[in-house]
Design a protein around this motif. Structure first.
Motif, PDB file in Angstrom:
ATOM      1  N   ASN A  96       8.283  92.490  49.088  1.00  0.00           N
ATOM      2  CA  ASN A  96       7.920  93.854  48.695  1.00  0.00           C
ATOM      3  C   ASN A  96       8.419  94.854  49.745  1.00  0.00           C
ATOM      4  O   ASN A  96       9.607  94.918  50.037  1.00  0.00           O
ATOM      5  CB  ASN A  96       6.416  93.955  48.468  1.00  0.00           C
ATOM      6  N   THR A  97       7.528  95.617  50.356  1.00  0.00           N
ATOM      7  CA  THR A  97       7.918  96.713  51.243  1.00  0.00           C
ATOM      8  C   THR A  97       8.408  96.228  52.600  1.00  0.00           C
ATOM      9  O   THR A  97       9.379  96.759  53.148  1.00  0.00           O
ATOM     10  CB  THR A  97       6.740  97.678  51.440  1.00  0.00           C
ATOM     11  N   TRP A  98       7.756  95.226  53.172  1.00  0.00           N
ATOM     12  CA  TRP A  98       8.004  94.834  54.551  1.00  0.00           C
ATOM     13  C   TRP A  98       9.060  93.745  54.626  1.00  0.00           C
ATOM     14  O   TRP A  98       8.902  92.664  54.054  1.00  0.00           O
ATOM     15  CB  TRP A  98       6.704  94.360  55.201  1.00  0.00           C
ATOM     16  N   ASN A  99      10.132  94.036  55.359  1.00  0.00           N
ATOM     17  CA  ASN A  99      11.226  93.089  55.493  1.00  0.00           C
ATOM     18  C   ASN A  99      11.699  93.043  56.942  1.00  0.00           C
ATOM     19  O   ASN A  99      12.012  94.076  57.543  1.00  0.00           O
ATOM     20  CB  ASN A  99      12.395  93.493  54.600  1.00  0.00           C
ATOM     21  N   ALA A 100      11.733  91.831  57.503  1.00  0.00           N
ATOM     22  CA  ALA A 100      12.270  91.651  58.848  1.00  0.00           C
ATOM     23  C   ALA A 100      13.786  91.829  58.808  1.00  0.00           C
ATOM     24  O   ALA A 100      14.430  91.496  57.814  1.00  0.00           O
ATOM     25  CB  ALA A 100      11.906  90.269  59.368  1.00  0.00           C
ATOM     26  N   TYR A 101      14.332  92.338  59.904  1.00  0.00           N
ATOM     27  CA  TYR A 101      15.765  92.625  59.946  1.00  0.00           C
ATOM     28  C   TYR A 101      16.339  92.159  61.277  1.00  0.00           C
ATOM     29  O   TYR A 101      15.727  92.337  62.340  1.00  0.00           O
ATOM     30  CB  TYR A 101      16.013  94.122  59.784  1.00  0.00           C
ATOM     31  N   LEU A 102      17.537  91.558  61.224  1.00  0.00           N
ATOM     32  CA  LEU A 102      18.224  91.091  62.421  1.00  0.00           C
ATOM     33  C   LEU A 102      19.708  91.427  62.319  1.00  0.00           C
ATOM     34  O   LEU A 102      20.333  91.211  61.277  1.00  0.00           O
ATOM     35  CB  LEU A 102      18.051  89.580  62.577  1.00  0.00           C
ATOM     36  N   TYR A 103      20.241  91.969  63.402  1.00  0.00           N
ATOM     37  CA  TYR A 103      21.677  92.214  63.514  1.00  0.00           C
ATOM     38  C   TYR A 103      22.155  91.590  64.817  1.00  0.00           C
ATOM     39  O   TYR A 103      21.583  91.838  65.892  1.00  0.00           O
ATOM     40  CB  TYR A 103      21.972  93.716  63.511  1.00  0.00           C
ATOM     41  N   TYR A 104      23.213  90.777  64.724  1.00  0.00           N
ATOM     42  CA  TYR A 104      23.792  90.156  65.909  1.00  0.00           C
ATOM     43  C   TYR A 104      25.263  90.552  65.978  1.00  0.00           C
ATOM     44  O   TYR A 104      26.069  90.154  65.126  1.00  0.00           O
ATOM     45  CB  TYR A 104      23.657  88.635  65.856  1.00  0.00           C
ATOM     46  N   ALA A 105      25.619  91.336  66.987  1.00  0.00           N
ATOM     47  CA  ALA A 105      26.992  91.844  67.104  1.00  0.00           C
ATOM     48  C   ALA A 105      27.927  90.763  67.627  1.00  0.00           C
ATOM     49  O   ALA A 105      27.599  90.031  68.572  1.00  0.00           O
ATOM     50  CB  ALA A 105      27.021  93.055  68.020  1.00  0.00           C
ATOM     51  N   LEU A 106      29.088  90.691  67.028  1.00  0.00           N
ATOM     52  CA  LEU A 106      30.157  89.819  67.516  1.00  0.00           C
ATOM     53  C   LEU A 106      31.111  90.587  68.415  1.00  0.00           C
ATOM     54  O   LEU A 106      31.919  89.985  69.132  1.00  0.00           O
ATOM     55  CB  LEU A 106      30.923  89.218  66.334  1.00  0.00           C
ATOM     56  N   SER A 107      31.027  91.896  68.370  1.00  0.00           N
ATOM     57  CA  SER A 107      31.886  92.762  69.192  1.00  0.00           C
ATOM     58  C   SER A 107      31.147  93.161  70.463  1.00  0.00           C
ATOM     59  O   SER A 107      29.923  93.277  70.479  1.00  0.00           O
ATOM     60  CB  SER A 107      32.277  94.010  68.396  1.00  0.00           C
ATOM     61  N   PRO A 108      31.858  93.404  71.557  1.00  0.00           N
ATOM     62  CA  PRO A 108      31.204  93.838  72.799  1.00  0.00           C
ATOM     63  C   PRO A 108      30.812  95.310  72.735  1.00  0.00           C
ATOM     64  O   PRO A 108      31.393  96.098  71.984  1.00  0.00           O
ATOM     65  CB  PRO A 108      32.280  93.594  73.860  1.00  0.00           C
ATOM     66  N   ILE A 109      29.845  95.682  73.547  1.00  0.00           N
ATOM     67  CA  ILE A 109      29.439  97.090  73.635  1.00  0.00           C
ATOM     68  C   ILE A 109      30.501  97.913  74.349  1.00  0.00           C
ATOM     69  O   ILE A 109      30.827  99.033  73.926  1.00  0.00           O
ATOM     70  CB  ILE A 109      28.086  97.211  74.364  1.00  0.00           C
ATOM     71  N   PHE A 110      31.059  97.358  75.404  1.00  0.00           N
ATOM     72  CA  PHE A 110      32.062  98.069  76.192  1.00  0.00           C
ATOM     73  C   PHE A 110      33.454  97.555  75.873  1.00  0.00           C
ATOM     74  O   PHE A 110      33.643  96.392  75.496  1.00  0.00           O
ATOM     75  CB  PHE A 110      31.770  97.926  77.684  1.00  0.00           C
ATOM     76  N   ALA A 111      34.434  98.430  76.036  1.00  0.00           N
ATOM     77  CA  ALA A 111      35.821  98.069  75.730  1.00  0.00           C
ATOM     78  C   ALA A 111      36.316  96.972  76.674  1.00  0.00           C
ATOM     79  O   ALA A 111      35.761  96.750  77.757  1.00  0.00           O
ATOM     80  CB  ALA A 111      36.717  99.303  75.836  1.00  0.00           C
ATOM     81  N   LYS A 112      37.347  96.306  76.249  1.00  0.00           N
ATOM     82  CA  LYS A 112      37.911  95.190  77.007  1.00  0.00           C
ATOM     83  C   LYS A 112      38.344  95.633  78.413  1.00  0.00           C
ATOM     84  O   LYS A 112      38.793  96.758  78.608  1.00  0.00           O
ATOM     85  CB  LYS A 112      39.116  94.627  76.244  1.00  0.00           C
ATOM     86  N   ASP A 113      38.149  94.736  79.366  1.00  0.00           N
ATOM     87  CA  ASP A 113      38.571  94.909  80.753  1.00  0.00           C
ATOM     88  C   ASP A 113      37.653  95.818  81.563  1.00  0.00           C
ATOM     89  O   ASP A 113      37.945  96.088  82.740  1.00  0.00           O
ATOM     90  CB  ASP A 113      40.013  95.421  80.858  1.00  0.00           C
ATOM     91  N   ASN A 114      36.559  96.310  81.001  1.00  0.00           N
ATOM     92  CA  ASN A 114      35.573  97.012  81.813  1.00  0.00           C
ATOM     93  C   ASN A 114      34.816  95.984  82.639  1.00  0.00           C
ATOM     94  O   ASN A 114      34.394  94.941  82.123  1.00  0.00           O
ATOM     95  CB  ASN A 114      34.598  97.795  80.930  1.00  0.00           C
ATOM     96  N   GLN A 115      34.607  96.288  83.931  1.00  0.00           N
ATOM     97  CA  GLN A 115      34.060  95.282  84.837  1.00  0.00           C
ATOM     98  C   GLN A 115      32.944  95.835  85.716  1.00  0.00           C
ATOM     99  O   GLN A 115      32.873  97.032  85.988  1.00  0.00           O
ATOM    100  CB  GLN A 115      35.170  94.720  85.734  1.00  0.00           C
ATOM    101  N   ILE A 116      32.086  94.880  86.165  1.00  0.00           N
ATOM    102  CA  ILE A 116      31.097  95.135  87.209  1.00  0.00           C
ATOM    103  C   ILE A 116      31.337  94.117  88.314  1.00  0.00           C
ATOM    104  O   ILE A 116      31.266  92.901  88.070  1.00  0.00           O
ATOM    105  CB  ILE A 116      29.655  94.976  86.684  1.00  0.00           C
ATOM    106  N   ASN A 117      31.650  94.596  89.492  1.00  0.00           N
ATOM    107  CA  ASN A 117      31.903  93.706  90.635  1.00  0.00           C
ATOM    108  C   ASN A 117      32.942  92.637  90.305  1.00  0.00           C
ATOM    109  O   ASN A 117      32.771  91.453  90.630  1.00  0.00           O
ATOM    110  CB  ASN A 117      30.601  93.048  91.092  1.00  0.00           C
ATOM    111  N   GLY A 118      33.998  93.042  89.617  1.00  0.00           N
ATOM    112  CA  GLY A 118      35.086  92.124  89.315  1.00  0.00           C
ATOM    113  C   GLY A 118      34.876  91.223  88.115  1.00  0.00           C
ATOM    114  O   GLY A 118      35.741  90.403  87.796  1.00  0.00           O
ATOM    115  N   GLN A 119      33.731  91.356  87.412  1.00  0.00           N
ATOM    116  CA  GLN A 119      33.446  90.532  86.243  1.00  0.00           C
ATOM    117  C   GLN A 119      33.426  91.405  84.992  1.00  0.00           C
ATOM    118  O   GLN A 119      32.881  92.515  85.004  1.00  0.00           O
ATOM    119  CB  GLN A 119      32.110  89.810  86.392  1.00  0.00           C
TER     120      GLN A 119
END
Length: 231
Positions: free
Chosen positions: A192-215
């Motif tokens: 009825n009204t209540w439905n659980a929802y899940l989204y799992y991203a296959l894409s990264p949040i940040f663009a390729k080659d963005n790094q923190i401390n070389g990672q």
């Protein structure tokens, strides 16, 4: 003439009373469709977080749109859904994002949580949901079980970064360090009204080659919440 008019008036009145007393037959729509409008709220999480990166505050999302329901069988309880939607999301975290005058973005993790009062980024997306839909509905039943699974494509047309703290207040829009094209798996199920929802991203949040401390920053987005459907 007058008697004929009176006879006609009494005939109409009598016929209307007869119709009023006769029980109305329930109209059954054998070509019904379901759940073509949706609105959802989610709690947004980071997947694949770098070491020491954490979330704080309530990271949330609002999602709404229209899905064209296309039944695939005579009973019309199995369908394909293709739609268009809008999504707004915010993420609170301890990642310090900076952009210089050349629009080069750098990232550092803030280890002292008390050194800032606000630190978040947000985005706005146009989305294209594609769903395979099963439900226990009938033409006469409006409360039913549903399981909808599928894939969602998204394009970030605006993002924003806000920081207020010891490192100085910053406010950026349309930072180039973010990956504009987002996509991932979706699942919603409930009664009825209540439905659980899940989204799992296959894409990264940040663009390729963005790094923190070389990672590389390979974080993705996971959304958990509730979805509401409207005919």
């Amino acid at each position: 003439m007058r008697s004929s008019m009176l006879f006609f008036i009494f005939f109409v009145i009598g016929y209307q009373q007869m119709l009023a007393q006769k029980p109305l037959e329930k109209v059954v729509d054998s070509h019904y469709k379901e759940d073509q409008f949706y609105i959802g709220v989610t709690y947004n999480l980071f997947g694949n977080r770098p070491i020491d990166l954490s979330q704080n505050g309530f990271s949330n999302g609002i999602h709404l749109g229209f899905i064209k329901d296309m039944p695939l069988n005579p009973r019309r309880n199995v369908a394909l859904g293709l739609g268009l939607g809008y999504s707004a999301n915010s993420f609170y975290h301890n990642l310090h994002i900076r952009q210089d005058e050349n629009q080069i973005t750098t990232y550092d993790i803030i280890l002292e949580s008390g050194s800032y009062t606000k630190n978040k980024f947000s985005n706005h997306l146009v989305e294209l949901p594609i769903e395979f839909r099963w439900r226990s509905s009938t033409p006469e039943e409006y409360k039913f079980w549903r399981i909808y699974t599928g894939f969602k494509l998204g394009y970030i047309f605006r993002n924003r970064v806000k920081y207020r703290g010891d490192l100085g207040d910053v406010y950026y829009t349309n930072v180039k360090g973010f990956e504009k094209f987002q996509y991932g798996f979706t699942l919603s199920f409930g009664y009825n009204t209540w439905n659980a929802y899940l989204y799992y991203a296959l894409s990264p949040i940040f663009a390729k080659d963005n790094q923190i401390n070389g990672q590389n920053i390979d974080m993705n987005n996971i959304k958990i919440g509730l979805m509401f459907y409207i005919l």
